[in-house]
Write a protein that holds these residues in place. Sequence first.
Motif, mmCIF file in Angstrom:
data_model
loop_
_atom_site.group_PDB
_atom_site.id
_atom_site.type_symbol
_atom_site.label_atom_id
_atom_site.label_comp_id
_atom_site.label_asym_id
_atom_site.label_seq_id
_atom_site.Cartn_x
_atom_site.Cartn_y
_atom_site.Cartn_z
ATOM 1 N N LEU A 24 0.827 -1.212 0.000
ATOM 2 C CA LEU A 24 0.000 0.000 0.000
ATOM 3 C C LEU A 24 0.860 1.260 0.000
ATOM 4 C CD1 LEU A 24 -2.792 -1.089 2.494
ATOM 5 C CD2 LEU A 24 -3.138 -0.470 0.100
ATOM 6 N N VAL A 252 -9.536 -2.471 2.654
ATOM 7 C CA VAL A 252 -8.958 -1.205 2.212
ATOM 8 C C VAL A 252 -10.029 -0.377 1.511
ATOM 9 C CG1 VAL A 252 -7.115 -0.087 0.913
ATOM 10 C CG2 VAL A 252 -6.738 -2.370 1.896
ATOM 11 N N PRO A 255 -9.045 2.092 -2.234
ATOM 12 C CA PRO A 255 -7.739 1.452 -2.480
ATOM 13 C C PRO A 255 -7.005 2.097 -3.647
ATOM 14 C CG PRO A 255 -9.513 0.107 -3.381
ATOM 15 C CD PRO A 255 -10.173 1.208 -2.601
ATOM 16 N N ILE A 259 -4.356 -2.224 -6.742
ATOM 17 C CA ILE A 259 -3.746 -2.875 -5.583
ATOM 18 C C ILE A 259 -4.275 -4.294 -5.424
ATOM 19 C CG2 ILE A 259 -5.440 -2.143 -3.846
ATOM 20 C CD1 ILE A 259 -1.610 -2.249 -3.401
#
Length: 291
Positions: A24, A252, A255, A259
Amino acid sequence: MNYRHHYHAGNYADVFKHALLLQLVRAMQRKEKGFLYLDTHAGRGGYDLSTTTLLPDGRERAPEWPAGIGRLWAATDLPADLAGYVAAVRAFNARAGGRADELQFYPGSPWIVQAALRAQDRAALCELREDDAEALAIDFGRERRVSVQRLDGYTALKAMLPPPEKRALVLIDPPFENATEFADIRAGLREALARFPSGTYAIWYPITERTKSDRFLREVADSPFAPPAVCAELQIAADAAQVRMKGCGLLVLNPPWRIDEEFRRVLPVLAERLKQDAGGEARVSWPVPER
């Protein structure tokens, strides 16, 4: 469930969380503009894996890291993202005084991220426990791009957002000591998204009973405030196995682009290396699809 104790450090949940967290961070850094990394429940910066813990009956508690980072420490055939994570652990181990050929020290998320920050990025580490907050202040007191706040993590979502950078990666990683933790996360997210709807929020959660985590994901997805959300999960044992925490997940919100594809490159490897029985598996899903 208490994730403060050092005997959890470096276990499979840490490997999962920290490997994906680094992905991330790197995804956020695809843009030149800096961002704030906000860690709402930072804990300590690192852990000495050689320290032992005694059970109430006086027996030594077995550490969990051999079934976690211990299974990746010497691997030479890992995907690039996982190899980068292991390299970060090795760098911290050396920095803390460990030998190059022996794992003794394991980094928490504060050191994992701090080592990856660029000059234009910064980190805010929030920890309510006095001893842990003091340890963080000692560890990061000379780091210009890192601030430490003795602050409740959910209060931090209100006090520190939106950031001046207008970009943020927020890690919400509570210890899940309270029965209300899932509800507290939802309330915190509602407040944070109202203040800063474009932030990227990563929420770690345990999988002890499938119904609890599924209900949490469903309630987030059904809430009117929910932006696009991708979910990665790792399960190390079948539901029927005698393992209290059978897996964990990372949800998430907002995002970074693609990802999910990056998660899919490492999750099968983590499932294969970290599983404890034939029920080990990993998955990526979109509780709230991209629009």
